[in-house]
Design an enzyme around this catalytic site. Structure first.
Site, PDB file in Angstrom:
ATOM      1  N   ASN A 212       0.855  -1.184   0.000  1.00  0.00           N
ATOM      2  CA  ASN A 212       0.000   0.000   0.000  1.00  0.00           C
ATOM      3  C   ASN A 212       0.887   1.228   0.000  1.00  0.00           C
ATOM      4  OD1 ASN A 212      -2.556  -1.198   0.179  1.00  0.00           O
ATOM      5  ND2 ASN A 212      -2.308  -1.512   2.380  1.00  0.00           N
ATOM      6  N   LYS A 291      11.923 -16.040  -9.311  1.00  0.00           N
ATOM      7  CA  LYS A 291      11.320 -14.935 -10.042  1.00  0.00           C
ATOM      8  C   LYS A 291      10.404 -15.463 -11.159  1.00  0.00           C
ATOM      9  CE  LYS A 291      12.751 -10.867 -12.586  1.00  0.00           C
ATOM     10  NZ  LYS A 291      13.857 -10.182 -13.231  1.00  0.00           N
ATOM     11  N   ASP A 308      -6.913  -9.201  10.235  1.00  0.00           N
ATOM     12  CA  ASP A 308      -7.064  -7.800  10.635  1.00  0.00           C
ATOM     13  C   ASP A 308      -6.438  -7.668  12.024  1.00  0.00           C
ATOM     14  OD1 ASP A 308      -8.065  -5.343  11.732  1.00  0.00           O
ATOM     15  OD2 ASP A 308      -9.481  -5.295  10.058  1.00  0.00           O
ATOM     16  N   ILE A 309      -5.248  -7.115  12.053  1.00  0.00           N
ATOM     17  CA  ILE A 309      -4.469  -7.086  13.301  1.00  0.00           C
ATOM     18  C   ILE A 309      -5.207  -6.301  14.381  1.00  0.00           C
ATOM     19  CG2 ILE A 309      -2.244  -6.422  14.322  1.00  0.00           C
ATOM     20  CD1 ILE A 309      -1.110  -6.640  11.397  1.00  0.00           C
ATOM     21  N   LYS A 339     -16.156   1.663  11.255  1.00  0.00           N
ATOM     22  CA  LYS A 339     -14.992   0.939  11.785  1.00  0.00           C
ATOM     23  C   LYS A 339     -14.974   0.963  13.310  1.00  0.00           C
ATOM     24  CE  LYS A 339     -12.444   1.522   7.918  1.00  0.00           C
ATOM     25  NZ  LYS A 339     -11.461   2.083   7.042  1.00  0.00           N
ATOM     26  N   LYS A 343     -15.114  -2.851  14.554  1.00  0.00           N
ATOM     27  CA  LYS A 343     -13.891  -3.407  15.143  1.00  0.00           C
ATOM     28  C   LYS A 343     -13.853  -3.223  16.664  1.00  0.00           C
ATOM     29  CE  LYS A 343     -11.145  -2.647  10.943  1.00  0.00           C
ATOM     30  NZ  LYS A 343      -9.819  -2.716  10.350  1.00  0.00           N
TER      31      LYS A 343
HETATM   32  O1  C5P Z   1     -10.617  -1.828   7.633  1.00  0.00           O
HETATM   33  P1  C5P Z   1      -9.508  -0.899   7.334  1.00  0.00           P
HETATM   34  O2  C5P Z   1      -8.307  -1.562   6.734  1.00  0.00           O
HETATM   35  O3  C5P Z   1      -9.871   0.328   6.581  1.00  0.00           O
HETATM   36  O4  C5P Z   1      -9.089  -0.385   8.808  1.00  0.00           O
HETATM   37  C1  C5P Z   1      -8.012   0.429   9.038  1.00  0.00           C
HETATM   38  C2  C5P Z   1      -7.527   0.255  10.428  1.00  0.00           C
HETATM   39  O5  C5P Z   1      -7.352  -1.142  10.726  1.00  0.00           O
HETATM   40  C3  C5P Z   1      -6.163   0.843  10.608  1.00  0.00           C
HETATM   41  O6  C5P Z   1      -6.079   1.240  11.964  1.00  0.00           O
HETATM   42  C4  C5P Z   1      -5.222  -0.305  10.293  1.00  0.00           C
HETATM   43  O7  C5P Z   1      -3.958  -0.158  10.907  1.00  0.00           O
HETATM   44  C5  C5P Z   1      -5.987  -1.501  10.853  1.00  0.00           C
HETATM   45  N1  C5P Z   1      -5.788  -2.747  10.090  1.00  0.00           N
HETATM   46  C6  C5P Z   1      -5.094  -3.804  10.645  1.00  0.00           C
HETATM   47  N2  C5P Z   1      -4.947  -4.971   9.965  1.00  0.00           N
HETATM   48  C7  C5P Z   1      -5.447  -5.114   8.730  1.00  0.00           C
HETATM   49  C8  C5P Z   1      -6.156  -4.047   8.147  1.00  0.00           C
HETATM   50  C9  C5P Z   1      -6.293  -2.885   8.842  1.00  0.00           C
HETATM   51  O8  C5P Z   1      -4.622  -3.673  11.781  1.00  0.00           O
HETATM   52  N3  C5P Z   1      -5.304  -6.250   8.101  1.00  0.00           N
END
Ligand code: C5P
Length: 405
Positions: A212, A291, A308-309, A339, A343
């Protein structure tokens, strides 16, 4: 360094006789740039290394060298200077001046000033490594610290004498940051904060990957602001070209899975988790060992979702206070509040990607149980302080700091 972090602060910078005195010139410049009013005290030995003219030009104030300065009508330069100051910073501090301070000597302007002071004393030693390791210096440094002085450094490295070892004065940027930190309010004292920042990189093969766009600037600025506010900060960072902020413990990772592991390794017992990282939502189901060669045909990648951490941390039975970031290209209010709820977060920092991606400033809105709180357009460093302020307020209400904090 944010421009106004030392606005309204009055500092005495004392320069004693060591080669590192040349670095004190830069320190004076940086402190002035951060908004402090700086008065320089130069000892006789210090003036053999750098002249008063340099310090006068950099501080914009007359330089003080003499206990009996005729410019002070009451002959009380030592009292007037120290009464006015928020701190005295001795940089560089020689072994000799440290020994004299410890014994309460007062035979020149600097030592008299220190003895007569009511403000804190910060000392940045600089000397040859043998002098630093000598039992007398070890003893003196211990006494100086137990008398309440804050000893900054020294560092290890090349020395003017040609040797290498402990005794180098800390760099001016590091010292300036230490002064800022020392004088900053500490609304996060006693709190341990785990944060993620930067992008993740999901390997496709040894030379390609999915990532990203994220500079890491906001996350790093926030880590620094949290540390300045007194928190113990563990930053887990994806690949960025940024220097680790002063006073922050940093684990570098590459992929989302590594980021999750690194977070899990430090999350137990944390008071706050802040997910700033732009984690890749998907990764190739397996990275190719070699590669991938061009064939001229199309290529289909098979992707699997990453964990999703933030959501995982927020779902833990011992979940800390959780803060998320929402970078959206439209409908910010709707997505950010979504969110917050989905979350189970206590706070979301939202921004439109077109306002802040990769740049040094941003326009953000904070969301919490009380609604939305827009902040004025500002630098990421300044916004980081505002986020910390808001976070500290919510945290104090939700989880009062443990006693002793
Ligand atoms: O759902 P989205 O990706 O838009 O959410 C963004 C928030 O979730 C940010 O705080 C990002 O650091 C966290 N996040 C995460 N792990 C992921 C995706 C997003 O911790 N796989």
């Amino acid at each position: 360094m944010t421009m106004n972090l030392l606005e309204g602060r009055k500092l005495v910078v004392a320069v004693t006789g060591g080669v590192a005195a040349y670095k004190a010139a830069e320190l004076v410049r940086l402190l002035g740039k951060a908004g402090a009013q700086v008065h320089v005290v130069l000892t006789r030995a210090g003036a053999r290394f750098v002249t008063p003219v340099t310090f006068q030009a950099l501080s914009g104030n007359p330089v003080w060298e003499d206990l009996w300065d005729a410019r002070v009508p009451n002959n009380m330069a030592h009292i007037d200077l120290s009464r006015d100051a928020d701190a005295i910073v001795i940089a560089p501090a020689t072994a000799d001046v440290i020994a004299r301070l410890v014994h309460g000597l007062a035979d020149d302007l600097l030592t008299t000033l220190c003895l007569a002071r009511t403000c804190p004393l910060l000392v940045a030693p600089a000397m040859n490594r043998q002098m630093w390791e000598h039992p007398a210096t070890r003893r003196n440094i211990g006494l100086l610290a137990s008398d309440g002085a804050l000893v900054l450094g020294p560092d290890a490295g090349d020395q003017a004498c040609g040797e290498t070892g402990m005794g180098r004065m800390l760099e001016p940027e590091t010292l300036c940051e230490a002064v800022v930190r020392f004088l900053s309010p500490k609304p996060l004292a006693g709190r341990r904060i785990v944060m993620t920042a930067g992008p993740t990189f999901e390997a496709i093969d040894p030379v390609r990957g999915i990532t990203n766009i994220s500079s890491g600037k906001m996350g790093y600025a926030l880590a620094l602001a949290c540390a300045r506010a007194g928190a113990e900060v563990d930053l887990v960072s994806g690949p960025t070209g940024l220097a680790v902020p002063e006073g922050v413990r940093c684990t570098m990772v590459r992929s989302a899975l590594q980021m999750r592991d690194a977070v899990n390794a430090v999350i137990t017992g944390a008071d706050v988790f802040i997910g700033v990282a732009a984690v890749a939502d998907y990764r190739p189901d397996q990275a190719e060992e070699h590669k991938i060669k061009k064939t001229g045909d199309g290529l289909t990648l098979s992707l699997v979702p990453n964990p999703d951490i933030l959501a995982e941390v927020a779902a833990r039975p011992d979940a800390p206070f959780c803060v998320g970031f929402a970078a959206e290209s439209r409908d910010l209010d709707q997505y950010a509040t979504g969110k917050l709820r989905a979350k189970r977060l206590q706070m979301v920092v939202g921004n439109l990607v077109q306002d802040g991606l990769g740049t040094d400033d941003n326009r953000i809105v904070l969301y919490d149980a009380d609604g939305r709180h827009p902040l004025p357009h500002a630098s990421k460093a300044l916004l980081a302080d505002k986020i910390v302020e808001h976070l500290a307020g919510l945290l104090a209400a939700a989880r009062p700091a443990r006693s002793g904090a």
